[in-house]
Design an enzyme around this catalytic site. Structure first.
Site, PDB file in Angstrom:
ATOM      1  N   VAL A 197       0.866  -1.173   0.000  1.00  0.00           N
ATOM      2  CA  VAL A 197       0.000   0.000   0.000  1.00  0.00           C
ATOM      3  C   VAL A 197       0.902   1.222   0.000  1.00  0.00           C
ATOM      4  CG1 VAL A 197      -1.620   1.410   1.313  1.00  0.00           C
ATOM      5  CG2 VAL A 197      -1.997  -1.027   1.136  1.00  0.00           C
ATOM      6  N   GLU A 198       0.635   2.133  -0.917  1.00  0.00           N
ATOM      7  CA  GLU A 198       1.408   3.371  -1.048  1.00  0.00           C
ATOM      8  C   GLU A 198       0.579   4.509  -0.452  1.00  0.00           C
ATOM      9  OE1 GLU A 198       3.784   5.626  -4.705  1.00  0.00           O
ATOM     10  OE2 GLU A 198       1.978   4.481  -5.130  1.00  0.00           O
ATOM     11  N   ILE A 199       1.037   5.030   0.678  1.00  0.00           N
ATOM     12  CA  ILE A 199       0.355   6.164   1.315  1.00  0.00           C
ATOM     13  C   ILE A 199       0.920   7.451   0.722  1.00  0.00           C
ATOM     14  CG2 ILE A 199      -0.144   7.329   3.502  1.00  0.00           C
ATOM     15  CD1 ILE A 199      -1.308   4.521   3.376  1.00  0.00           C
TER      16      ILE A 199
END
Length: 707
Positions: A456-458
């Site tokens: 997951v890329e925040i």
């Protein structure tokens, strides 16, 4: 402090393994020494009836060998010696004069499983937390404490090769059915069962059954059959790894040695191979990746994160249902909203079916299926969102639509609510323009399929509050994901570095190479799928949208991306979703299966006459397009550190793990060589290969990204 504590039960020594100050038990030199001393103590105990090994950790037997211990050893010599020491100890355990039983609950991986296999009896809990496996191949290694020898002897040659070469998990019911585990019981009864087993073995009443099928026994029981099995395993390993990983063929060699020349010969070969593999660059890169993945499951600002009791997901399609799936499977309550409750219910049905598949595989119970499924509530309205702490939108990639979602959510959600966008390319700051609380807008970029993709890329903007970033990060970790945090910009990090890579694929097709050669070259380089196949998977319509979003940024550097995605979209090509892409697809059992390249595509790339290009040239142009863009992202502070860049490229885009990621690739090849090749391409192919300034500085000073 001691790792082992002993309790005597009717002359049976119950040994509890509990590594002080750690969440899980790991095999290290101190545990080995304590275990050796323990065997010394009990070897002369005439009253001893047997030994039971159990863990003092909740949900963990032994997680495996301490990888940090391996890093401190000099390879290959010291690593080989460590393997020999471990093998000598486990041989001694295996030959102990009294029965030893392992009582297993929780993760029993790598060296932990090797210890258990050296015992005379194994009882495991049937709890979902219990999982076994030999994951060493994921570190570019092989099991270094007898795993290549004992696993085949317990479950058979063919099954063991599958688990040794793929690192697949083995769940309790599977383990019992194949003979790896002798008994299954409730987690609170494992010690009682193990103690009883000691008495059964001492009475002479225990006989282990061979649970292989008749065909397996016939094939594995003769030299000709084994030769066929080993030959097929080598071909399959070569096909899967393209020869880029030395561990799989070495594992097969060790298993074969044990079958041909006996256990002692197999252990000797295993120890030598363990040391040799640890010295390879592939293993060193994979071990570094392992630690990067561990770090990505920790939140350095956990104290700033706020509790998420209920979350909303907007859009119940593939992405939205996937996000809801990983959320409820990790205990989060989800309101799953779509345009109608019927559409939302279809999203919930997908989640239920995934749970049912686990029931059928006996990974979870029907009760656990129903309990997990009850955590998701489908809806076509915003009723209930007044209690939502977080809302993640997973709607179509349209800025106006996403801004509309922000306004609608803020009309009903409490002031504390975070709004997260699952966009793959739109700047989060643009979405936040519609918000009355822009400091509570953040990006949470998931990858498809959500249930399988680990990243997951925040994405944080200049306005995003620290607690919002910390909370989004914690949610990703709770969902079982590895999380990187990047700063806002068109395409963020992963989509941005993928764009030049895919653009170069289109340029190569225009120059005349075939779809087959393009995809074959990049799979040989180490990517899991070729770029043409990836266009179809992502969707040519999505590629056209991303090209439009990123055009302005690349134009500022004098780069003009190919317009082919839009041309193809206008002509009706969308990829797998409409069975019209770079490949042809046929419908089979409800799934669209890829067949041959679609030669109709060549009409957009100069005609059907194709020409060959040197494989290395294809690979270098493609890979350096991505690697150089990663350097641009670090230079422009989209990335905060090289480690996040390497992790994002590997886990999000399939950059070859054995190469370590874009920045480790640069460091290991040398920045000067990378810059030289980029400049060569810049002269012949144009400004898209202009090296990032941060790269040229490293090249001139001889520096590395990982000092």
């Amino acid at each position: 402090m001691s790792y082992l504590s002993t309790e005597r039960q009717d002359d049976i020594a119950v040994i509890t393994l509990d590594q002080p100050g750690e969440k899980v038990n790991k095999l290290n030199e101190q545990l080995i020494e304590e275990f050796r001393a323990l065997l010394d103590t009990y070897s002369g105990d005439q009253n001893l009836k047997g030994i039971v090994l159990v863990s003092g950790k909740e949900g963990n037997f032994i997680a495996g060998a301490d990888v940090k211990m391996l890093q401190k050893k000099q390879a290959p010599k010291e690593i080989e010696e460590l393997s020999r020491t471990g093998n000598e100890l486990l041989r001694r355990l295996e030959q102990f004069h009294k029965p030893v039983a392992a009582a297993i609950h929780g993760s029993c991986m790598g060296g932990g499983l090797e210890l258990a296999m050296a015992c005379h009896y194994r009882v495991a809990s049937s709890h979902p937390d219990t999982v076994m496996g030999q994951p060493e191949v994921n570190l570019g290694l092989l099991p270094g404490a007898g795993g290549t020898q004992r696993l085949p002897r317990l479950i058979g040659l063919q099954k063991s090769l599958t688990y040794l070469l793929t690192a697949k998990n083995i769940y309790p019911r599977q383990a019992y059915n194949m003979g790896l585990i002798d008994e299954l019981t409730h987690k609170d009864a494992i010690v009682t069962a193990a103690v009883k087993a000691i008495s059964t073995i001492n009475s002479g009443d225990f006989r282990r059954k061979d649970k292989r099928s008749i065909i397996e026994r016939l094939l594995e029981g003769n030299p000709v059959g084994r030769k066929i099995i080993f030959s097929k395993a080598r071909k399959r390993a070569q096909s899967n790894t393209r020869g880029n990983y030395p561990a799989p063929p070495t594992i097969i060699d060790c298993v074969e040695e044990g079958y041909t020349n006996g256990l002692e010969a197999g252990l000797k070969k295993e120890a030598k191979a363990f040391g040799r593999l640890a010295a390879t660059s592939e293993s060193k890169n994979l071990v570094t990746l392992f630690f990067g993945m561990q770090n990505a499951k920790n939140n350095p600002h956990k104290d700033r994160a706020r509790n998420i009791d209920k979350m909303g997901v907007l859009g119940a399609g593939l992405m939205g249902a996937g996000i809801a799936d990983v959320s409820v499977n990790n205990g989060l309550r989800v309101l799953l909203k779509d345009q109608s409750v019927e559409q939302a219910a279809r999203g919930k049905q997908t989640i239920w079916q995934n749970l049912q598949d686990k029931v059928e595989k006996r990974i979870i119970s029907e009760f656990e299926r129903d309990r997990t499924s009850s955590l998701v509530t489908p809806t076509g309205r915003y009723d209930g969102f007044e209690n939502a702490d977080l809302v993640i939108e997973a709607v179509f990639e349209d800025l106006e639509l996403k801004q509309k979602m922000v306004k609608q959510v803020e009309e009903v959600a409490p002031e504390r609510c975070i709004f997260a966008s699952n966009t793959s390319s739109l700047p989060i700051a643009r979405i936040a323009e519609a918000s009355s609380r822009p400091e509570q807008v953040v990006g949470m970029h998931y990858f498809s399929p959500v249930q399988k993709m680990p990243l997951v890329e925040i994405i944080q903007t200049e306005q995003t509050a620290d607690w919002v970033t910390a909370t989004a990060r914690q949610v990703g970790i709770t969902q079982g994901k590895h999380v990187i945090v990047v700063n806002d910009g068109p395409g963020f990090y992963t989509t941005r570095i993928l764009a030049p890579y895919m653009n170069e694929a289109l340029n190569l097709l225009e120059e005349g190479i075939s779809i087959e050669q393009l995809d074959s070259a990049m799979k040989q380089f180490g990517f899991p799928v070729g770029p043409a196949a990836l266009f179809d998977e992502v969707g040519i319509d999505v590629a056209a949208h991303i090209t439009e979003v990123l055009n302005e940024m690349f134009a500022a550097r004098g780069v003009t991306p190919s317009n082919k995605p839009k041309e193809l979209l206008d002509a009706g090509f969308k990829g797998r979703k409409n069975r019209k892409g770079f490949y042809r697809y046929e419908e089979s059992e409800g799934k669209k299966k890829k067949k041959n390249p679609n030669e109709d595509m060549y009409a957009f790339f100069g005609g059907t006459t194709r020409k060959d290009l040197e494989t290395e040239t294809i690979q270098q142009r493609m890979a350096l397009a991505m690697i150089n863009e990663a350097a641009w992202c670090l230079q422009e502070q989209i990335l905060e550190c090289p480690g996040d860049g390497d992790l994002g490229a590997i886990l999000g885009l399939g950059f070859p793990p054995f190469l370590g990621g874009p920045f480790r690739y640069i460091d290991q090849r040398g920045a000067s060589k990378v810059v030289s090749k980029l400049q060569q391409y810049q002269e012949t192919l144009g400004p898209r290969f202009e090296p990032a300034e941060i790269l040229t500085r490293k090249a001139s000073k001889g520096g590395t990204f990982y000092e």
